[in-house]
Motif scaffolding. Structure first.
Motif, PDB file in Angstrom:
ATOM      1  N   ARG A 209      27.057-110.154 -78.298  1.00 16.54           N
ATOM      2  CA  ARG A 209      25.943-110.578 -79.154  1.00 16.54           C
ATOM      3  C   ARG A 209      26.295-110.377 -80.616  1.00 16.54           C
ATOM      4  O   ARG A 209      26.075-111.262 -81.443  1.00 16.54           O
ATOM      5  CB  ARG A 209      24.675-109.789 -78.817  1.00 16.54           C
ATOM      6  N   ALA A 210      26.866-109.221 -80.935  1.00 14.20           N
ATOM      7  CA  ALA A 210      27.232-108.956 -82.326  1.00 14.20           C
ATOM      8  C   ALA A 210      28.208-110.020 -82.813  1.00 14.20           C
ATOM      9  O   ALA A 210      28.019-110.633 -83.874  1.00 14.20           O
ATOM     10  CB  ALA A 210      27.853-107.564 -82.445  1.00 14.20           C
ATOM     11  N   GLY A 211      29.246-110.285 -82.004  1.00 15.01           N
ATOM     12  CA  GLY A 211      30.248-111.271 -82.383  1.00 15.01           C
ATOM     13  C   GLY A 211      29.631-112.645 -82.606  1.00 15.01           C
ATOM     14  O   GLY A 211      29.997-113.372 -83.529  1.00 15.01           O
ATOM     15  N   THR A 212      28.643-113.003 -81.766  1.00 17.18           N
ATOM     16  CA  THR A 212      28.058-114.327 -81.854  1.00 17.18           C
ATOM     17  C   THR A 212      27.223-114.488 -83.126  1.00 17.18           C
ATOM     18  O   THR A 212      27.288-115.533 -83.785  1.00 17.18           O
ATOM     19  CB  THR A 212      27.191-114.602 -80.611  1.00 17.18           C
ATOM     20  N   TYR A 213      26.440-113.459 -83.482  1.00 14.68           N
ATOM     21  CA  TYR A 213      25.658-113.561 -84.718  1.00 14.68           C
ATOM     22  C   TYR A 213      26.567-113.609 -85.934  1.00 14.68           C
ATOM     23  O   TYR A 213      26.299-114.334 -86.901  1.00 14.68           O
ATOM     24  CB  TYR A 213      24.632-112.424 -84.820  1.00 14.68           C
ATOM     25  N   VAL A 214      27.691-112.858 -85.880  1.00 14.22           N
ATOM     26  CA  VAL A 214      28.644-112.909 -86.985  1.00 14.22           C
ATOM     27  C   VAL A 214      29.276-114.302 -87.064  1.00 14.22           C
ATOM     28  O   VAL A 214      29.398-114.895 -88.137  1.00 14.22           O
ATOM     29  CB  VAL A 214      29.731-111.822 -86.808  1.00 14.22           C
ATOM     30  N   LEU A 215      29.625-114.854 -85.903  1.00 11.67           N
ATOM     31  CA  LEU A 215      30.228-116.188 -85.850  1.00 11.67           C
ATOM     32  C   LEU A 215      29.290-117.232 -86.450  1.00 11.67           C
ATOM     33  O   LEU A 215      29.698-118.072 -87.264  1.00 11.67           O
ATOM     34  CB  LEU A 215      30.532-116.522 -84.382  1.00 11.67           C
ATOM     35  N   SER A 216      28.017-117.167 -86.055  1.00 12.38           N
ATOM     36  CA  SER A 216      27.052-118.154 -86.545  1.00 12.38           C
ATOM     37  C   SER A 216      26.920-118.076 -88.065  1.00 12.38           C
ATOM     38  O   SER A 216      26.932-119.103 -88.759  1.00 12.38           O
ATOM     39  CB  SER A 216      25.692-117.922 -85.881  1.00 12.38           C
ATOM     40  N   ALA A 217      26.816-116.854 -88.584  1.00 11.91           N
ATOM     41  CA  ALA A 217      26.655-116.699 -90.028  1.00 11.91           C
ATOM     42  C   ALA A 217      27.927-117.139 -90.755  1.00 11.91           C
ATOM     43  O   ALA A 217      27.859-117.746 -91.834  1.00 11.91           O
ATOM     44  CB  ALA A 217      26.313-115.251 -90.369  1.00 11.91           C
ATOM     45  N   ALA A 218      29.100-116.873 -90.154  1.00 12.74           N
ATOM     46  CA  ALA A 218      30.351-117.285 -90.802  1.00 12.74           C
ATOM     47  C   ALA A 218      30.444-118.809 -90.862  1.00 12.74           C
ATOM     48  O   ALA A 218      30.889-119.378 -91.862  1.00 12.74           O
ATOM     49  CB  ALA A 218      31.542-116.701 -90.040  1.00 12.74           C
ATOM     50  N   MET A 219      30.001-119.481 -89.791  1.00  7.95           N
ATOM     51  CA  MET A 219      30.006-120.948 -89.804  1.00  7.95           C
ATOM     52  C   MET A 219      29.049-121.471 -90.867  1.00  7.95           C
ATOM     53  O   MET A 219      29.338-122.450 -91.561  1.00  7.95           O
ATOM     54  CB  MET A 219      29.601-121.496 -88.424  1.00  7.95           C
ATOM     55  N   ALA A 220      27.880-120.833 -90.989  1.00  8.58           N
ATOM     56  CA  ALA A 220      26.912-121.240 -92.010  1.00  8.58           C
ATOM     57  C   ALA A 220      27.517-121.048 -93.393  1.00  8.58           C
ATOM     58  O   ALA A 220      27.365-121.903 -94.284  1.00  8.58           O
ATOM     59  CB  ALA A 220      25.621-120.438 -91.870  1.00  8.58           C
ATOM     60  N   ALA A 221      28.252-119.934 -93.575  1.00 11.68           N
ATOM     61  CA  ALA A 221      28.864-119.664 -94.872  1.00 11.68           C
ATOM     62  C   ALA A 221      29.919-120.715 -95.191  1.00 11.68           C
ATOM     63  O   ALA A 221      29.995-121.226 -96.320  1.00 11.68           O
ATOM     64  CB  ALA A 221      29.482-118.266 -94.870  1.00 11.68           C
ATOM     65  N   LEU A 222      30.724-121.078 -94.185  1.00 10.24           N
ATOM     66  CA  LEU A 222      31.738-122.111 -94.386  1.00 10.24           C
ATOM     67  C   LEU A 222      31.070-123.433 -94.779  1.00 10.24           C
ATOM     68  O   LEU A 222      31.496-124.110 -95.734  1.00 10.24           O
ATOM     69  CB  LEU A 222      32.557-122.285 -93.101  1.00 10.24           C
ATOM     70  N   ALA A 223      29.999-123.784 -94.048  1.00 10.04           N
ATOM     71  CA  ALA A 223      29.291-125.026 -94.352  1.00 10.04           C
ATOM     72  C   ALA A 223      28.717-124.973 -95.768  1.00 10.04           C
ATOM     73  O   ALA A 223      28.783-125.962 -96.514  1.00 10.04           O
ATOM     74  CB  ALA A 223      28.183-125.269 -93.329  1.00 10.04           C
ATOM     75  N   GLY A 224      28.171-123.825 -96.152  1.00  9.59           N
ATOM     76  CA  GLY A 224      27.606-123.683 -97.494  1.00  9.59           C
ATOM     77  C   GLY A 224      28.666-123.816 -98.570  1.00  9.59           C
ATOM     78  O   GLY A 224      28.456-124.467 -99.598  1.00  9.59           O
ATOM     79  N   PHE A 225      29.835-123.224 -98.308  1.00 14.32           N
ATOM     80  CA  PHE A 225      30.958-123.312 -99.247  1.00 14.32           C
ATOM     81  C   PHE A 225      31.369-124.771 -99.428  1.00 14.32           C
ATOM     82  O   PHE A 225      31.472-125.278-100.556  1.00 14.32           O
ATOM     83  CB  PHE A 225      32.120-122.484 -98.694  1.00 14.32           C
ATOM     84  N   LEU A 226      31.565-125.482 -98.310  1.00 19.93           N
ATOM     85  CA  LEU A 226      31.999-126.873 -98.386  1.00 19.93           C
ATOM     86  C   LEU A 226      30.931-127.758 -99.020  1.00 19.93           C
ATOM     87  O   LEU A 226      31.238-128.648 -99.819  1.00 19.93           O
ATOM     88  CB  LEU A 226      32.352-127.391 -96.985  1.00 19.93           C
ATOM     89  N   LEU A 227      29.664-127.487 -98.655  1.00 22.45           N
ATOM     90  CA  LEU A 227      28.582-128.314 -99.196  1.00 22.45           C
ATOM     91  C   LEU A 227      28.472-128.164-100.711  1.00 22.45           C
ATOM     92  O   LEU A 227      28.272-129.149-101.427  1.00 22.45           O
ATOM     93  CB  LEU A 227      27.257-127.945 -98.527  1.00 22.45           C
ATOM     94  N   SER A 228      28.651-126.920-101.196  1.00 21.90           N
ATOM     95  CA  SER A 228      28.527-126.748-102.643  1.00 21.90           C
ATOM     96  C   SER A 228      29.732-127.349-103.368  1.00 21.90           C
ATOM     97  O   SER A 228      29.601-127.818-104.502  1.00 21.90           O
ATOM     98  CB  SER A 228      28.332-125.270-103.012  1.00 21.90           C
TER      99      SER A 228
END
Lengths: 313, 307
Positions: A209-228
């Motif tokens: 569970r911990a790994g999955t929440y970290v994974l989800s947030a990391a993907m969101a961060a990557l998307a945010g980086f690319l989007l900006s």
């Protein structure tokens, strides 16, 4: 046994995307088709990236959902652009900073869920308020442009496909391997199918569970980086539409909202569909109100149709 | 019975602590007008929270309540003000749609989270169609009710007490409420006992629709006009309110009185942050922190109970 039940929802998302594509091209003419396809692939990439992370979270079963995705996107986009400050040679540090923010945010989310024993919806929601405040505080209305190299990369194309689409394709393949072929993926599905049984079978439930929440947030961060980088700067509301989007692509893509069954290719089909539906309604000259109403009706229609086929009897 | 008492103790306590902090910092708030200002916006939020609670009670979640309340507010400020009969018909149709959604979700075993997500687009679109730019006007009778100044207690508090009582009777005391909570607890056993779960789920959603309409009306009465985005934050506020009030996402375990208190706590948290002159940058974050603190306190209470 697993084959048909998995491929069917996969098929529906792509079929819907193809129909909307055809309906739009029928109006705009075939020369607009290539442009539309390129735009679709580009904008779908962002939804795919956040959708993959959300899918992993939702696979863990009822109650698991990450509502902090928009805030993490905004925070990662804002802070990484601030760090790079438009300078060349800082690109890799910007990316690493964005990912580190994602990992930290994911760890924060999970810490709340685990330590306070609160439902993930509430934990990620409360955490997202804090992330949002951090972003507002650090942004302060100043608008920093991304380095030219990154701006060029995120709007450019290679081998006939937009660069962003390549990234999202690679991410999707990595997720497919992770979920279908790795021990982590098996554990993830097992937790979603029956938490108690998974725990009794000796699966390190909390670690997954911990790994999955970290994974989800990391993907969101990557998307945010690319989007900006793509849109030439970070805006405080840039993540807003991706909350609904991330959940919608998971479900339209054929993953089970009840957990235990995820579907990676469907995320791509659903992400393209979600972009195409808006551009179709746009090209038919409909106003914002009608467009929203039809989008909603179509989402519900698809979910109803798909569920009717998935649950015979 | 003891469990219920403890479940309620914490929301009451957190509200009391916040209220104490506000009074300590701003003693003048301890008056009729002060309380009225503090809790003014609580009424529509409390109504939306009850609507959300009715959906959570049957093990679903409503991600469209914010856009639905916005839609109802737009109808109230335009159609209900100009042509009351049409307005009433449209609002009744909205409740009908809610009930139909409940039936659809049960019949097709659809995930409520997705259906309501789709509906949030629909309500949002309809609201934009009705009121492309902020405007409209509140019907006089609603303004009169919302701005009334009853003796002893401000209107906001009177309304919240009435709401808590009415929803407590409806959900906790009535046979219908027991059945509905049964759907959340174990839908199959309710069905085996001969009840139509389709009808019951439609009923729960329909009731949620009614409270959504009331929330929209109350909001227009206070704001005197409306716009298509007026209540978007209610979706998250209402979920937080239900949980703060001791409700749980599964099993039909909800507390109407707690939900109203949860809504009051959230409203007060907003006022409290304005009072301590916190920089607007940190207001949202501080609300998140308050939410986390209350939930941490709940954990402590629970630990003690099990120990």
């Amino acid at each position: 046994m697993i084959g048909p039940t998995v491929t069917r929802p996969w098929f529906w998302a792509f079929a819907a995307a193809a129909v909307t594509f055809a309906a739009t091209v029928a109006l705009t003419g075939s020369q607009g088709g290539v442009e539309l396809l390129m735009a679709t692939l580009t904008f779908a990439s962002f939804s795919v990236l956040v959708g993959l992370g959300q899918m992993a979270v939702i696979t863990m079963g009822p109650g698991n959902v990450d509502l902090s995705i928009p805030a993490v996107m905004t925070l990662a986009g804002t802070l990484s652009l601030k760090l790079m400050n438009g300078a060349a040679g800082m690109e890799i540090w910007g990316l690493l900073a964005a990912l580190a923010i994602g990992v930290a945010a994911g760890a924060g989310n999970y810490a709340l869920i685990f330590l306070l024993r609160i439902p993930p919806i509430i934990a990620t929601l409360s955490a997202s308020f804090v992330f949002q405040s951090l972003a507002i505080w650090s942004n302060r209305g100043l608008r920093i442009k991304p380095p030219d190299s990154l701006a060029g990369f995120s709007t450019g194309a290679s081998l006939g496909l937009p660069n962003l689409a390549w990234i999202a394709l690679v991410a999707a393949m990595a997720f497919w391997l992770l979920i279908e072929r790795s021990a982590y993926g098996r554990r993830l599905s097992a937790i979603g199918q029956n938490l108690r049984a998974a725990r009794l079978a000796g699966i390190p439930v909390e670690g997954v569970r911990a790994g999955t929440y970290v994974l989800s947030a990391a993907m969101a961060a990557l998307a945010g980086f690319l989007l900006s980088c793509f849109s030439g700067g970070a805006a405080l509301n840039m993540g807003a539409e991706y909350l609904l989007m991330s959940i919608a692509v998971v479900v339209i893509g054929g993953s089970s909202i009840a957990g235990g069954n995820s579907n990676v290719p469907g995320i791509w089909g659903a992400a393209m569909f979600m972009f195409l539906i808006v551009s179709m309604l746009n090209s038919y000259g409909l106003g914002a109100g009608v467009r929203l109403v039809l989008t909603g009706v179509i989402i519900i229609g698809i979910v109803t149709a798909a569920s009717g086929r998935r649950l015979p009897g | 019975m003891k469990g219920i008492d403890l479940r309620l103790a914490l929301p009451v306590l957190s509200l009391a602590v916040l209220l104490g902090a506000v009074f300590w910092m701003q003693p003048r708030a301890m008056s009729y007008t002060g309380l009225n200002l503090l809790f003014n916006l609580a009424v529509p939020i409390a109504l939306a929270t009850i609507a959300q609670m009715l959906v959570i009670m049957v093990d679903d979640i409503d991600l469209s309540i914010g856009t639905y309340v916005s839609f109802c507010a737009c109808v109230t400020a335009t159609l209900l003000h100009d042509t009351p009969v049409v307005g009433i018909l449209v609002l009744a149709a909205g409740v009908g749609v809610y009930a139909a959604l409940g039936a659809l979700i049960e019949l097709q075993k659809l995930p409520a989270i997705v259906v309501t997500l789709g509906m949030s687009f629909v309500w949002g679109g309809l609201a934009v169609l009705l009121l492309p730019a902020p405007g409209g006007a509140s019907p006089d009778w609603i303004t009169t009710i919302m701005k009334a100044r009853p003796p002893l207690m401000p209107m906001a508090i009177v309304a919240c007490i009435l709401l808590a009582l009415a929803s407590h009777l409806l959900v906790t005391r009535s046979a219908m409420g027991t059945l509905l909570r049964g759907v959340g607890g174990n839908a199959r056993s309710v069905a085996r006992a001969g009840w139509s779960v389709v009808r019951l789920r439609a009923l729960a959603y329909g009731l949620a629709g009614v409270f959504g309409v009331l929330s929209g009306m109350a909001l227009v009465g206070l704001a005197t006009s409306a716009d298509a985005n007026i209540a978007l934050r209610y979706t998250l506020l209402s979920i937080a309110g239900v949980i703060l009030g001791g409700g749980e996402f599964t099993g039909g375990r909800v507390s109407p009185v707690g939900a109203v208190i949860g809504a009051l706590t959230l409203t007060l948290a907003g006022s409290f942050l304005t009072f301590i002159r916190l920089s607007p940058d940190w207001q949202i974050g501080a609300q998140g922190v308050i939410l986390i603190l209350v939930l941490a306190a709940r954990l402590l209470v629970r630990r003690r109970r099990t120990a």
